[in-house]
Write a protein that holds these residues in place. Structure first.
Motif, PDB file in Angstrom:
ATOM      1  N   LEU A  93      -3.557 -10.603  55.561  1.00 42.22           N
ATOM      2  CA  LEU A  93      -3.029 -11.468  54.623  1.00 42.22           C
ATOM      3  C   LEU A  93      -4.152 -12.547  54.510  1.00 42.22           C
ATOM      4  O   LEU A  93      -4.340 -13.188  55.246  1.00 42.22           O
ATOM      5  N   VAL A  94      -4.791 -12.397  53.289  1.00 39.03           N
ATOM      6  CA  VAL A  94      -5.979 -13.367  52.830  1.00 39.03           C
ATOM      7  C   VAL A  94      -5.086 -14.336  51.733  1.00 39.03           C
ATOM      8  O   VAL A  94      -5.086 -13.996  50.725  1.00 39.03           O
ATOM      9  N   SER A  95      -5.577 -15.687  52.339  1.00 45.81           N
ATOM     10  CA  SER A  95      -4.551 -16.687  51.246  1.00 45.81           C
ATOM     11  C   SER A  95      -5.731 -17.731  51.157  1.00 45.81           C
ATOM     12  O   SER A  95      -6.427 -18.337  52.019  1.00 45.81           O
ATOM     13  N   THR A  96      -5.823 -18.174  49.815  1.00 45.03           N
ATOM     14  CA  THR A  96      -6.867 -19.381  49.528  1.00 45.03           C
ATOM     15  C   THR A  96      -6.005 -20.225  48.647  1.00 45.03           C
ATOM     16  O   THR A  96      -4.930 -19.892  47.987  1.00 45.03           O
ATOM     17  N   TRP A  97      -6.426 -21.563  48.630  1.00 43.78           N
ATOM     18  CA  TRP A  97      -5.988 -22.791  47.753  1.00 43.78           C
ATOM     19  C   TRP A  97      -6.664 -22.783  46.480  1.00 43.78           C
ATOM     20  O   TRP A  97      -7.900 -22.853  46.600  1.00 43.78           O
ATOM     21  N   ARG A  98      -5.901 -22.441  45.322  1.00 43.92           N
ATOM     22  CA  ARG A  98      -6.526 -22.461  44.152  1.00 43.92           C
ATOM     23  C   ARG A  98      -5.731 -23.398  43.226  1.00 43.92           C
ATOM     24  O   ARG A  98      -4.463 -23.606  43.419  1.00 43.92           O
ATOM     25  N   GLY A  99      -6.564 -23.898  41.860  1.00 42.61           N
ATOM     26  CA  GLY A  99      -5.778 -24.625  41.017  1.00 42.61           C
ATOM     27  C   GLY A  99      -4.912 -25.964  41.642  1.00 42.61           C
ATOM     28  O   GLY A  99      -3.931 -26.212  41.296  1.00 42.61           O
ATOM     29  N   ASN A 100      -5.731 -26.480  42.629  1.00 44.04           N
ATOM     30  CA  ASN A 100      -5.499 -27.417  43.278  1.00 44.04           C
ATOM     31  C   ASN A 100      -4.421 -27.347  44.544  1.00 44.04           C
ATOM     32  O   ASN A 100      -4.485 -27.952  45.524  1.00 44.04           O
ATOM     33  N   ASN A 101      -3.016 -26.925  43.963  1.00 40.81           N
ATOM     34  CA  ASN A 101      -1.868 -26.717  45.138  1.00 40.81           C
ATOM     35  C   ASN A 101      -1.384 -25.498  45.000  1.00 40.81           C
ATOM     36  O   ASN A 101      -0.219 -25.392  45.038  1.00 40.81           O
ATOM     37  N   GLU A 102      -1.990 -24.362  44.373  1.00 39.66           N
ATOM     38  CA  GLU A 102      -1.475 -23.156  44.582  1.00 39.66           C
ATOM     39  C   GLU A 102      -2.129 -21.964  45.470  1.00 39.66           C
ATOM     40  O   GLU A 102      -3.210 -22.210  45.795  1.00 39.66           O
ATOM     41  N   LEU A 103      -1.143 -21.329  46.200  1.00 43.84           N
ATOM     42  CA  LEU A 103      -1.612 -20.304  47.224  1.00 43.84           C
ATOM     43  C   LEU A 103      -1.711 -19.101  46.705  1.00 43.84           C
ATOM     44  O   LEU A 103      -0.520 -18.533  46.204  1.00 43.84           O
ATOM     45  N   TRP A 104      -2.863 -18.534  46.756  1.00 42.43           N
ATOM     46  CA  TRP A 104      -3.090 -17.101  46.222  1.00 42.43           C
ATOM     47  C   TRP A 104      -3.340 -16.101  47.499  1.00 42.43           C
ATOM     48  O   TRP A 104      -3.698 -16.596  48.471  1.00 42.43           O
ATOM     49  N   GLU A 105      -2.805 -15.025  47.192  1.00 41.63           N
ATOM     50  CA  GLU A 105      -2.687 -14.107  48.424  1.00 41.63           C
ATOM     51  C   GLU A 105      -3.588 -12.653  48.045  1.00 41.63           C
ATOM     52  O   GLU A 105      -3.129 -12.290  46.922  1.00 41.63           O
ATOM     53  N   THR A 106      -4.147 -12.143  48.879  1.00 40.31           N
ATOM     54  CA  THR A 106      -4.663 -10.549  48.777  1.00 40.31           C
ATOM     55  C   THR A 106      -4.232 -10.009  50.137  1.00 40.31           C
ATOM     56  O   THR A 106      -4.212 -10.520  51.031  1.00 40.31           O
ATOM     57  N   VAL A 107      -3.450  -8.966  49.869  1.00 39.56           N
ATOM     58  CA  VAL A 107      -2.876  -8.210  51.199  1.00 39.56           C
ATOM     59  C   VAL A 107      -3.447  -6.704  51.394  1.00 39.56           C
ATOM     60  O   VAL A 107      -3.733  -6.030  50.522  1.00 39.56           O
ATOM     61  N   TYR A 108      -3.718  -6.588  52.580  1.00 39.40           N
ATOM     62  CA  TYR A 108      -4.186  -5.449  53.276  1.00 39.40           C
ATOM     63  C   TYR A 108      -3.607  -5.105  54.395  1.00 39.40           C
ATOM     64  O   TYR A 108      -2.855  -5.998  54.786  1.00 39.40           O
ATOM     65  N   ALA A 109      -3.725  -3.769  54.653  1.00 33.99           N
ATOM     66  CA  ALA A 109      -2.858  -3.236  55.829  1.00 33.99           C
ATOM     67  C   ALA A 109      -3.638  -2.060  56.595  1.00 33.99           C
ATOM     68  O   ALA A 109      -4.377  -1.427  55.791  1.00 33.99           O
ATOM     69  N   ARG A 110      -3.238  -1.757  57.694  1.00 37.20           N
ATOM     70  CA  ARG A 110      -3.789  -0.819  58.372  1.00 37.20           C
ATOM     71  C   ARG A 110      -2.813  -0.116  59.147  1.00 37.20           C
ATOM     72  O   ARG A 110      -2.030  -0.602  59.728  1.00 37.20           O
ATOM     73  N   ASP A 111      -2.796   1.363  59.030  1.00 37.76           N
ATOM     74  CA  ASP A 111      -1.760   1.959  60.044  1.00 37.76           C
ATOM     75  C   ASP A 111      -2.203   2.953  60.988  1.00 37.76           C
ATOM     76  O   ASP A 111      -2.422   4.157  60.419  1.00 37.76           O
ATOM     77  N   GLY A 112      -3.032   2.598  61.751  1.00 36.16           N
ATOM     78  CA  GLY A 112      -3.754   3.549  62.612  1.00 36.16           C
ATOM     79  C   GLY A 112      -5.140   3.815  62.329  1.00 36.16           C
ATOM     80  O   GLY A 112      -6.248   4.458  62.737  1.00 36.16           O
ATOM     81  N   GLY A 113      -5.583   3.740  60.964  1.00 39.04           N
ATOM     82  CA  GLY A 113      -6.810   3.927  60.324  1.00 39.04           C
ATOM     83  C   GLY A 113      -7.426   2.672  59.785  1.00 39.04           C
ATOM     84  O   GLY A 113      -6.998   1.781  60.389  1.00 39.04           O
ATOM     85  N   PRO A 114      -8.178   2.717  58.921  1.00 39.38           N
ATOM     86  CA  PRO A 114      -8.921   1.533  58.383  1.00 39.38           C
ATOM     87  C   PRO A 114      -8.272   0.712  57.486  1.00 39.38           C
ATOM     88  O   PRO A 114      -7.153   1.165  56.933  1.00 39.38           O
ATOM     89  N   PHE A 115      -8.333  -0.631  57.267  1.00 37.67           N
ATOM     90  CA  PHE A 115      -7.851  -1.574  56.628  1.00 37.67           C
ATOM     91  C   PHE A 115      -7.978  -1.057  55.074  1.00 37.67           C
ATOM     92  O   PHE A 115      -9.070  -0.610  54.665  1.00 37.67           O
ATOM     93  N   GLN A 116      -7.136  -1.253  54.150  1.00 42.15           N
ATOM     94  CA  GLN A 116      -7.118  -0.920  52.825  1.00 42.15           C
ATOM     95  C   GLN A 116      -5.967  -1.817  52.069  1.00 42.15           C
ATOM     96  O   GLN A 116      -5.255  -2.364  52.545  1.00 42.15           O
ATOM     97  N   PRO A 117      -6.440  -1.968  50.773  1.00 43.83           N
ATOM     98  CA  PRO A 117      -5.296  -2.699  49.997  1.00 43.83           C
ATOM     99  C   PRO A 117      -3.752  -2.135  50.229  1.00 43.83           C
ATOM    100  O   PRO A 117      -3.767  -0.869  50.205  1.00 43.83           O
ATOM    101  N   PHE A 118      -2.978  -2.981  50.247  1.00 41.99           N
ATOM    102  CA  PHE A 118      -1.451  -2.769  50.508  1.00 41.99           C
ATOM    103  C   PHE A 118      -0.749  -2.748  49.280  1.00 41.99           C
ATOM    104  O   PHE A 118      -0.798  -3.494  48.413  1.00 41.99           O
TER     105      PHE A 118
END
Length: 169
Positions: A93-118
């Protein structure tokens, strides 16, 4: 007068067989990427660890995403959660602060293989689980401290050094 209410489900959508376990939140070395400086948290069961090679794979994957079109950082601060869920499944889970006070998130996952967008179909979808929320709550408080600071170089370093560690759940 309030809207009529419907009785909640018997277990509030919790399976009868579910048993909550304790997990550990452990800070690790941060990750600098083009346009972002990110703190790092590992989350895993008390009887597990996150393998060094999985963490290294996650870091390499995020570098490639930031170098390509996968992650578009805009001179941001934030954090990463690498969460081991069972034997081979990991959320990234990748989270960054944007718009001063908003938490934005990008989600990836792996299930025994490589990471990929979830994939997250639909409009009502998961965000953070109870274990991840321990890190998120700490980060929310750390970001408020940063916002109330002079937001200079010293404050940025203080934010990046301020991490949670401990048991959850």
């Amino acid at each position: 007068m309030t809207e009529s209410t419907v009785a909640p489900p018997d277990a509030g959508s919790v399976a009868e067989t579910y048993r909550q376990q304790t997990k550990l939140v452990a800070p690790a070395a941060g990750l600098g990427l083009p346009g972002a400086q990110l703190k790092w948290y590992d989350i895993h069961g008390t009887d597990q660890t996150i393998a060094d090679e999985v963490r290294a794979e996650a870091r390499t994957f995020l570098r490639a995403e930031a170098d390509g079109a996968g992650l578009d950082f805009r001179n941001e601060l934030g954090f990463v959660i690498l969460h081991r869920c069972g034997e081979s499944f990991h959320f990234l889970l990748v989270s960054t602060w944007r718009g001063n006070n908003e938490l934005w998130e990008t989600v990836y996952a792996r299930d025994g293989g490589p990471f990929q967008p979830f994939p997250q179909p639909g409009t009502h979808r998961g965000t953070f689980c109870v274990w991840e929320l321990a890190a998120v709550l700490h980060e929310q408080q750390a970001w408020i401290r940063y916002l109330r600071s002079g937001r200079d170089d010293t404050a940025r370093h203080a934010y990046l050094a301020d991490q949670y560690a401990g048991p959850v759940g």
